[in-house]
Scaffold this motif. Structure first.
Motif, PDB file in Angstrom:
ATOM      1  N   GLU A   1       0.840  -1.159  -0.238  1.00 42.72           N
ATOM      2  CA  GLU A   1      -0.382   0.173  -0.304  1.00 42.72           C
ATOM      3  C   GLU A   1       0.780   1.240  -0.254  1.00 42.72           C
ATOM      4  O   GLU A   1       0.094   2.572   0.474  1.00 42.72           O
ATOM      5  N   GLY A   2       2.054   1.336  -0.653  1.00 42.70           N
ATOM      6  CA  GLY A   2       3.043   2.057  -0.531  1.00 42.70           C
ATOM      7  C   GLY A   2       2.605   3.490  -2.016  1.00 42.70           C
ATOM      8  O   GLY A   2       1.601   2.939  -2.497  1.00 42.70           O
ATOM      9  N   THR A   3       3.184   4.637  -2.202  1.00 48.40           N
ATOM     10  CA  THR A   3       2.535   5.606  -2.950  1.00 48.40           C
ATOM     11  C   THR A   3       4.126   5.447  -3.696  1.00 48.40           C
ATOM     12  O   THR A   3       4.964   5.722  -2.784  1.00 48.40           O
ATOM     13  N   GLY A   4       4.283   5.994  -5.011  1.00 45.27           N
ATOM     14  CA  GLY A   4       5.503   6.580  -5.844  1.00 45.27           C
ATOM     15  C   GLY A   4       5.038   7.610  -5.922  1.00 45.27           C
ATOM     16  O   GLY A   4       4.297   8.328  -4.949  1.00 45.27           O
ATOM     17  N   TYR A   5       5.799   8.291  -5.940  1.00 43.95           N
ATOM     18  CA  TYR A   5       6.263   9.755  -6.385  1.00 43.95           C
ATOM     19  C   TYR A   5       5.971   9.932  -7.144  1.00 43.95           C
ATOM     20  O   TYR A   5       5.410   9.776  -8.666  1.00 43.95           O
ATOM     21  N   ALA A   6       5.940  11.267  -7.983  1.00 39.76           N
ATOM     22  CA  ALA A   6       4.583  11.713  -8.656  1.00 39.76           C
ATOM     23  C   ALA A   6       6.241  12.626 -10.681  1.00 39.76           C
ATOM     24  O   ALA A   6       7.229  12.848  -9.769  1.00 39.76           O
ATOM     25  N   ILE A   7       4.940  12.008 -11.153  1.00 31.09           N
ATOM     26  CA  ILE A   7       5.755  12.591 -12.524  1.00 31.09           C
ATOM     27  C   ILE A   7       5.582  13.155 -13.487  1.00 31.09           C
ATOM     28  O   ILE A   7       4.568  13.350 -13.325  1.00 31.09           O
ATOM     29  N   PRO A   8       5.497  14.516 -13.388  1.00 32.55           N
ATOM     30  CA  PRO A   8       5.134  15.743 -14.230  1.00 32.55           C
ATOM     31  C   PRO A   8       4.710  15.234 -15.902  1.00 32.55           C
ATOM     32  O   PRO A   8       5.630  14.268 -15.724  1.00 32.55           O
ATOM     33  N   THR A   9       3.672  15.676 -16.070  1.00 32.69           N
ATOM     34  CA  THR A   9       3.796  15.274 -17.358  1.00 32.69           C
ATOM     35  C   THR A   9       3.561  16.238 -18.098  1.00 32.69           C
ATOM     36  O   THR A   9       3.295  16.646 -19.733  1.00 32.69           O
ATOM     37  N   GLY A  10       2.538  16.731 -17.072  1.00 32.30           N
ATOM     38  CA  GLY A  10       2.539  18.428 -18.358  1.00 32.30           C
ATOM     39  C   GLY A  10       0.509  18.284 -19.329  1.00 32.30           C
ATOM     40  O   GLY A  10       0.083  18.955 -19.536  1.00 32.30           O
ATOM     41  N   ASN A  11      -0.082  16.895 -19.375  1.00 31.36           N
ATOM     42  CA  ASN A  11      -1.146  17.047 -19.611  1.00 31.36           C
ATOM     43  C   ASN A  11      -2.298  16.865 -18.900  1.00 31.36           C
ATOM     44  O   ASN A  11      -2.135  17.008 -17.230  1.00 31.36           O
ATOM     45  N   GLN A  12      -3.543  18.067 -18.832  1.00 35.06           N
ATOM     46  CA  GLN A  12      -4.121  18.689 -17.679  1.00 35.06           C
ATOM     47  C   GLN A  12      -4.764  17.809 -17.643  1.00 35.06           C
ATOM     48  O   GLN A  12      -6.113  17.355 -16.428  1.00 35.06           O
ATOM     49  N   LEU A  13      -5.123  15.643 -18.127  1.00 38.73           N
ATOM     50  CA  LEU A  13      -5.602  15.044 -17.927  1.00 38.73           C
ATOM     51  C   LEU A  13      -5.519  14.420 -17.060  1.00 38.73           C
ATOM     52  O   LEU A  13      -5.112  12.812 -17.161  1.00 38.73           O
ATOM     53  N   ASP A  14      -4.392  14.178 -16.575  1.00 37.15           N
ATOM     54  CA  ASP A  14      -3.018  13.349 -15.955  1.00 37.15           C
ATOM     55  C   ASP A  14      -3.291  14.005 -14.216  1.00 37.15           C
ATOM     56  O   ASP A  14      -2.689  15.317 -14.098  1.00 37.15           O
ATOM     57  N   PHE A  15      -3.547  12.874 -13.165  1.00 34.78           N
ATOM     58  CA  PHE A  15      -3.778  13.312 -11.955  1.00 34.78           C
ATOM     59  C   PHE A  15      -2.910  12.362 -11.296  1.00 34.78           C
ATOM     60  O   PHE A  15      -2.979  11.040 -11.713  1.00 34.78           O
TER      61      PHE A  15
END
Length: 221
Positions: A73-87
């Motif tokens: 149940e761990g979480t990964g780090y956020a990767i910026p994509t610049g896509n407005q439909l990625d969350f």
């Protein structure tokens, strides 16, 4: 002859126990290796939560058995994509998804899209938020509120694993980023090597026990 037969029965029983133990170990390491391969295959899957295998000893018999394969149940780090439909979700929680069959599911994978009806949907077509877009630019606030060209259109719901809303302030929704897989590729490679070597060792044990059992049966015939 009586002594030989008695000895053969005793050793035959021990060989059968050895076969059972090594066979159990082969099954355990095979399934654990499958889980490790699954983790490695999903190293680039957004928000993938890896699998962990747990083992225990066979009581009074030696060898091992597979207790469980559970999802971390761990979480990964956020990767910026610049896509407005990625969350991505900063913190705990899951996106609530309404499936086509009426059931609900929960996911941290946030590579969404907008369908023909203007719904925000997952890759499988599950609805995250209904009628949120009419072609305008979507903007999402930290608490999941959705705006299209400045007009409020709904909300992405973030819930716990039981479907209960997460408390305000315990998370934030980040737009234009995806959560990385939590797979630790170095750990998975090491685990894979350990499972493979253990599997090979138990193949040798199984073959040896089988040959010895055959010899004992021939002696008693």
């Amino acid at each position: 002859m009586i002594y030989i037969n008695q000895l053969g029965v005793k050793e035959g029983y021990e060989m059968i126990q050895s076969l059972y133990s090594s066979s159990s170990a082969l099954l355990a390491y095979s399934k654990a290796q499958d889980a490790t391969a699954h983790n490695i295959a999903n190293v680039n899957t957004p928000a993938f939560q890896s699998l962990s295998s747990t083992f225990s000893e066979l009581a009074n018999q030696g060898g091992v058995k597979l207790n469980s394969i559970r999802t971390n149940e761990g979480t990964g780090y956020a990767i910026p994509t610049g896509n407005q439909l990625d969350f991505s979700i900063n913190g705990n929680g899951y996106f609530r998804v309404q499936n086509a069959d009426g059931t609900e599911s929960y996911t941290r994978r946030g590579d969404f899209s907008v369908d023909a009806a203007g719904n925000l949907v997952t890759k499988d077509g599950g609805i995250v938020a209904e009628n949120v877009s009419d072609g305008g630019r979507l903007e999402i606030t930290d608490n999941g509120e959705i705006y299209s060209d400045g007009a409020y259109r709904g909300r992405i719901e973030v819930v716990d694993s039981n479907g209960n809303p997460m408390p305000e302030g315990s998370f934030s929704v980040e737009q234009g980023a995806l959560e990385a897989s939590d797979t630790d590729i170095a750990k998975e490679i090491v685990d894979s090597m350990v499972y493979l070597n253990s599997y090979k060792s138990n193949i040798v044990t199984t073959q040896t026990a089988d040959q010895m059992l055959g010899t004992i049966i021939d002696m008693m015939a």
